[in-house]
Every structure is written in C-alpha cells, then in structure tokens.
Design a protein around this motif. Sequence first.
Motif, short mmCIF file in Angstrom:
data_model
loop_
_atom_site.label_atom_id
_atom_site.label_comp_id
_atom_site.label_asym_id
_atom_site.label_seq_id
_atom_site.Cartn_x
_atom_site.Cartn_y
_atom_site.Cartn_z
N TRP A 203 -23.00 -2.54 65.95
CA TRP A 203 -23.45 -1.24 65.40
C TRP A 203 -24.11 -1.41 64.04
O TRP A 203 -24.91 -0.57 63.63
N PHE A 204 -23.82 -2.51 63.35
CA PHE A 204 -24.40 -2.75 62.03
C PHE A 204 -25.34 -3.93 62.18
O PHE A 204 -24.90 -5.06 62.39
N ALA A 205 -26.65 -3.65 62.14
CA ALA A 205 -27.65 -4.66 62.54
C ALA A 205 -27.91 -5.68 61.43
O ALA A 205 -28.40 -5.33 60.35
N LEU A 206 -27.58 -6.93 61.70
CA LEU A 206 -27.83 -8.00 60.73
C LEU A 206 -28.88 -8.94 61.31
O LEU A 206 -28.62 -9.63 62.32
N PHE B 234 -17.84 4.36 54.04
CA PHE B 234 -19.25 4.74 53.88
C PHE B 234 -20.10 4.25 55.04
O PHE B 234 -20.92 4.98 55.59
N GLN B 235 -19.90 2.99 55.43
CA GLN B 235 -20.75 2.46 56.49
C GLN B 235 -20.47 3.14 57.83
O GLN B 235 -21.36 3.32 58.65
N ASP B 236 -19.21 3.49 58.08
CA ASP B 236 -18.92 4.24 59.32
C ASP B 236 -19.69 5.55 59.30
O ASP B 236 -20.33 5.94 60.27
N ARG C 203 -32.15 -13.74 59.08
CA ARG C 203 -32.34 -14.16 57.68
C ARG C 203 -31.39 -13.40 56.75
O ARG C 203 -30.85 -13.95 55.79
N ASP C 204 -31.14 -12.14 57.08
CA ASP C 204 -30.19 -11.33 56.30
C ASP C 204 -28.79 -11.90 56.47
O ASP C 204 -28.00 -11.96 55.52
N LEU C 205 -28.51 -12.37 57.68
CA LEU C 205 -27.19 -12.96 57.97
C LEU C 205 -26.93 -14.15 57.05
O LEU C 205 -25.83 -14.31 56.49
N HIS D 251 -18.83 -10.53 53.53
CA HIS D 251 -18.90 -9.53 52.47
C HIS D 251 -20.35 -9.05 52.41
O HIS D 251 -21.24 -9.80 51.98
N ILE D 252 -20.57 -7.83 52.85
CA ILE D 252 -21.92 -7.26 52.89
C ILE D 252 -22.13 -6.41 51.64
O ILE D 252 -21.25 -5.61 51.29
N SER D 253 -23.26 -6.61 50.96
CA SER D 253 -23.57 -5.83 49.75
C SER D 253 -24.94 -5.17 49.93
O SER D 253 -25.96 -5.67 49.43
N PRO D 254 -24.97 -4.03 50.64
CA PRO D 254 -26.25 -3.44 51.03
C PRO D 254 -27.18 -3.07 49.88
O PRO D 254 -28.37 -3.41 49.90
N ASP D 255 -26.63 -2.40 48.83
CA ASP D 255 -27.55 -1.95 47.76
C ASP D 255 -28.05 -3.13 46.94
O ASP D 255 -29.22 -3.14 46.51
N ILE D 256 -27.20 -4.13 46.73
CA ILE D 256 -27.67 -5.35 46.04
C ILE D 256 -28.79 -5.99 46.86
O ILE D 256 -29.87 -6.30 46.34
N ASP D 257 -28.57 -6.13 48.16
CA ASP D 257 -29.57 -6.82 48.98
C ASP D 257 -30.86 -6.01 49.09
O ASP D 257 -31.96 -6.58 49.02
N THR D 258 -30.74 -4.69 49.22
CA THR D 258 -31.96 -3.86 49.25
C THR D 258 -32.77 -4.07 47.98
O THR D 258 -34.00 -4.22 48.02
N LEU D 259 -32.07 -4.15 46.85
CA LEU D 259 -32.77 -4.31 45.57
C LEU D 259 -33.40 -5.70 45.48
O LEU D 259 -34.58 -5.85 45.13
N1 FO1 Z 1 -28.34 1.02 57.80
C1 FO1 Z 1 -28.44 1.59 59.04
O1 FO1 Z 1 -28.67 2.80 59.11
N2 FO1 Z 1 -28.29 0.85 60.18
C2 FO1 Z 1 -28.02 -0.48 60.15
O2 FO1 Z 1 -27.87 -1.10 61.22
C3 FO1 Z 1 -27.94 -1.12 58.86
C4 FO1 Z 1 -27.73 -2.50 58.76
C5 FO1 Z 1 -27.73 -3.07 57.46
C6 FO1 Z 1 -27.58 -4.44 57.30
C7 FO1 Z 1 -27.57 -5.01 56.03
C8 FO1 Z 1 -27.72 -4.20 54.90
O3 FO1 Z 1 -27.73 -4.75 53.66
C9 FO1 Z 1 -27.87 -2.82 55.02
C10 FO1 Z 1 -27.87 -2.25 56.31
N3 FO1 Z 1 -28.03 -0.86 56.46
C11 FO1 Z 1 -28.10 -0.31 57.71
C12 FO1 Z 1 -28.11 0.03 55.28
C13 FO1 Z 1 -26.72 0.21 54.71
O4 FO1 Z 1 -25.96 1.04 55.56
C14 FO1 Z 1 -26.76 0.77 53.26
O5 FO1 Z 1 -25.51 1.05 52.80
C15 FO1 Z 1 -27.77 1.90 53.12
O6 FO1 Z 1 -28.88 1.23 52.68
C16 FO1 Z 1 -27.40 2.97 52.12
O7 FO1 Z 1 -27.50 2.47 50.82
#
Ligand code: FO1
Length: 318
Positions: free
Chosen positions: A90-93, A152-154, A96-98, A47-55
């Motif tokens: 295609w989705f780079a993990l 969205f991720q695609d 440490r993020d993994l 379960h990937i949560s990109p915006d939570i993890d970015t924050l």
């Molecule tokens: N965005 C990319 O453009 N390429 C990636 O390979 C990628 C990997 C990735 C891994 C973990 C994560 O939490 C976010 C990641 N993102 C990546 C960003 C992701 O697509 C988010 O949804 C964007 O940050 C938009 O909010």
Amino acid sequence: MTTEHYLAITGGIGGAKLALGLSRLLEGAQLALAVNTADDFEHLGLHISPDIDTLVYTLAGENNPETGWGRKDESWNFMQALAELGGETWFALGDRDLAVNVERTQRLRGGQTLSQVTAAFASKFGIAHQILPMTDDPVATRVMTTAGEMTFQDYFVRERCEPAVTGFRFAGAECASLNPEIVSRLESPQLAGAILCPSNPFVSIDPILAVPGMQDHLRECRAPVIAVSPVVGGSAIKGPTVKMMAELSVPNTATWVAQHYRSLLDGFVLDTVDEGMAADIESMGLTTVITNTVMVTLEDRIGLARACLQLTATLRDI
Ligand code: FO1
C-alpha cells in the motif's frame, strides 16, 4: 557564521517547491531548511522519512514531479516482487527510493542520528544547503478521525485522506529535543529571516511548532518571521489542507492561516486572488505582500522566493 542567512520551515510537497526557489537565490551557507519528521514511520522494517526525502529529492532535482514524493525515473521491481510474495504494497517504494530508506535504516541502527544521516545524504545528492530534521527524537503525527485515531501514513496513504478528521496530536513531541542547529540559527545575530513555507498547517508545520522551544525561538529571534499562505482562493494547491479545514469547521482562507500563526509572525505572503483579505491580515499587525503563490514553473518558485526575501528585507528596515 559571518554571512546573512535564512531559515525556511517546511513540510513536504508544497513547502519543498518554495525551498527550491530559495535554494536558487541563496548560497549554501545562506539557507537552512528545518523539516518536519512527524510523517516518519517504520515500515517493512525501514525508517521512512517522507518530508526529508521529498525535500532532498526536490533540491537535487531528483523528485517525481507528478506525485510530489519519491524519485523520478523510478523502477518498481522491489514492489512487484513484494506483491508476488503477498507483502504490504500500500505504500509504494521505488527501487531507488528503497535504497535511500535501507541505507538510512542501516545508519540509524548503527547509532547515527537522523540529522547525521540526512546531512550525509544531502551532500551525496550534491545539495549545498543544510537540511535540518526538526528533532532526532521520535515524533509521530496521530490523526484523530470519526473512524478513530490512526497513524499519519494510514490516514494519508492507506485511507487516501478520506476519513473526516477531528484533531491531531504529535506523539512524543513534548519530550523531543529541538535540533540544536535550528536553535543556533534562530539565535544567530546574522539571521536575516525565517520563512514558514506553504505546507499543510496541521500536519506539516504544526508538528515542527510543537517541538518544545520552537515557537519561543521564533518569537524571540531578532529577524523577521513570515509565512506564505498554503491556501489560495479557498483551495490548497495539493493535499488535504482544505478538506481538513472544512472538517475542523475553520474557514479555508488565507486569513485563517495568518491568524493560526499570528503570534509568531511579522509578515504574510498571500496570493493575488486573495488580495481582498490583505486589510484583515494587516489589522492583525502583519505586513502583507500580495504576489503569485501558485508555483507551477521554476520561475514561479524563484519569484515567490524573491518576494519572501524582499518582505523580510522590508521588515528588517522597519
Ligand atoms: N504518498 C502516497 O499518497 N502514496 C504512496 O504510495 C506514497 C509512498 C511514499 C514513499 C516514500 C515517501 O518518502 C513518501 C511516500 N508518499 C506516498 C508520501 C508520504 O505519504 C508523505 O508523508 C506525504 O508526502 C505527505 O507529506
């Protein structure tokens, strides 16, 4: 809750910068962050949560400053080994993020909610401020494009935002429950302001506003609600916002963004390059502040955060 507190509403990269600025001005109990979860998806069984993890990474100073997502000082052994196996890369993990995504998945499978896991991770990362997923229920942004509908991720990663968008929908939003902690903060008499951060309006802020009750709570909350324009001089600092605006045939202006959120807002923060738009935005009944909204340095982040807090203070005194 005895102290005055603020709620920031944010998506990923752009919003997280302002969140960092706010976190430097406000103590733990004074700031909570409502974050978009509609970028979340299941990938490689995780379960990937990109915006939570970015924050989380941004507030912890752990983020990768180049990409805006993922962690700094990463190693890529997992991705390399996965590639050798012919797995999906295609989705780079990063390694440490993994670990964050594996442990999140484990805890969710064990019955914890996304909010519980997020709170535990935030404190592990030494973050004093509350990070509040918009909901614990599944909501997924679906991007309609001229090449068909896609996740969205695609759209964002696999297709690199290239397909022309025709619209968005947030699958599951209509039956998602708004995070009760967000409700209680918006209903609190000590709420001093709510701030829509400069994230992509379509795919970062709108999903949060699509969770039933969120817009009503913002309209009814006693505190001022303001937004910071994610568009500066007709361009977005990062990401596909302006490309989407062109494809949706809407003006790529701060004025359009103000109009988009208008029914929720009392104030609007726009960049000095767009000061010519202030009169139009004021004519919508919004109080504007003109300042530098391009956040390159930490000082820029803190300066913009200060301008936001000052605007809410001005609006409270009106
Ligand atoms: N965005 C990319 O453009 N390429 C990636 O390979 C990628 C990997 C990735 C891994 C973990 C994560 O939490 C976010 C990641 N993102 C990546 C960003 C992701 O697509 C988010 O949804 C964007 O940050 C938009 O909010």
